[in-house]
Write a protein that holds these residues in place. Sequence first.
Motif, PDB file in Angstrom:
ATOM      1  N   ASN A  27      -6.143  -3.204  -5.949  1.00  0.00           N
ATOM      2  CA  ASN A  27      -7.112  -2.523  -6.807  1.00  0.00           C
ATOM      3  C   ASN A  27      -6.580  -1.223  -7.386  1.00  0.00           C
ATOM      4  OD1 ASN A  27      -7.339  -1.948  -3.919  1.00  0.00           O
ATOM      5  ND2 ASN A  27      -8.821  -0.414  -4.536  1.00  0.00           N
ATOM      6  N   HIS A  28      -5.477  -0.716  -6.844  1.00  0.00           N
ATOM      7  CA  HIS A  28      -4.905   0.508  -7.412  1.00  0.00           C
ATOM      8  C   HIS A  28      -3.774   0.232  -8.398  1.00  0.00           C
ATOM      9  CE1 HIS A  28      -7.389   3.126  -5.103  1.00  0.00           C
ATOM     10  NE2 HIS A  28      -7.010   2.574  -3.975  1.00  0.00           N
ATOM     11  N   HIS A  56      -4.423  -3.271   1.851  1.00  0.00           N
ATOM     12  CA  HIS A  56      -5.682  -2.650   1.417  1.00  0.00           C
ATOM     13  C   HIS A  56      -6.351  -1.799   2.487  1.00  0.00           C
ATOM     14  CE1 HIS A  56      -9.063  -2.093  -1.202  1.00  0.00           C
ATOM     15  NE2 HIS A  56      -9.893  -2.824  -0.502  1.00  0.00           N
ATOM     16  N   HIS A  83      -4.602  -9.196  -1.315  1.00  0.00           N
ATOM     17  CA  HIS A  83      -4.641  -7.743  -1.144  1.00  0.00           C
ATOM     18  C   HIS A  83      -5.703  -7.383  -0.096  1.00  0.00           C
ATOM     19  CE1 HIS A  83      -4.177  -3.559  -1.807  1.00  0.00           C
ATOM     20  NE2 HIS A  83      -5.429  -3.408  -2.200  1.00  0.00           N
ATOM     21  N   ASP A 142       0.760  -1.268   0.000  1.00  0.00           N
ATOM     22  CA  ASP A 142       0.000   0.000   0.000  1.00  0.00           C
ATOM     23  C   ASP A 142       0.786   1.311   0.000  1.00  0.00           C
ATOM     24  OD1 ASP A 142      -3.065  -0.706   0.310  1.00  0.00           O
ATOM     25  OD2 ASP A 142      -1.906  -2.126   1.490  1.00  0.00           O
ATOM     26  N   ASP A 177      -1.019  -2.684  -4.356  1.00  0.00           N
ATOM     27  CA  ASP A 177      -1.099  -1.220  -4.351  1.00  0.00           C
ATOM     28  C   ASP A 177       0.270  -0.573  -4.147  1.00  0.00           C
ATOM     29  OD1 ASP A 177      -3.780  -1.353  -4.857  1.00  0.00           O
ATOM     30  OD2 ASP A 177      -4.438  -0.669  -2.889  1.00  0.00           O
TER      31      ASP A 177
END
Length: 211
Positions: A57-58, A178, A142, A8, A34
């Motif tokens: 997701n990023h 996440h 994640h 992240d 991420d």
Amino acid sequence: MKILTVSDVVEPMVYHADIRERYGDVEMVLACGDLPNYYLEFIVTLLNKPLYYVFGNHDKNIVHSEQGAGPVEPGGCVNLDGRAVHDKGLLLAGLEGSMRYKQGGGPQYTDREMWRKTLALAPRLLLNRLQHGRYLDILITHTPPYGIHDASDLCHTGFEAFLWLMKHFRPRYLIHGHVHLYGHNSVQRTLYRSTLVVNTYGHQLLEWKKI
Ligand SMILES: [Zn+2]
């Protein structure tokens, strides 16, 4: 055996010229999504140890070239999504992405899609049991499991399939990212049945002990 886990955010402690002095005794790196590719490539190059990762997701790692569209994977690292591997005596597996909450972006799945991905791992885990006497040591994801470290908004809701996997395949660790940690009151480690669920937001050092 020391394992460095990251997710992240780019950590100044890790993304630093002194990384070898600080983490040179780490035997393996696990990345839970991420994160920019340059960061993972920096870690794998300087520590020169295996780095396994899943995308978050990023991670919009799609490039369009003459060969078509495809993901840009960090060089020298191993994508563990939907795979099970055996390395340094450890049984590892990974599942990428978050709950589907918007169009576009990095990998996102509905609950049903994640069930399918999780069930698809099962034959490999059963084979592990035959070959190594146990199903799985570490699962990297994640997103957290449903009800553990997750939140009520769709983007941060955990996956039920991960609870099922922990119940039946009993990994010693499930490591995820996440969910951002704010302050010292955030719960970062939770025991679920035989599995320690760890939110590695930022970075963590795990001490793996052979039983
Ligand atoms: Zn995320």
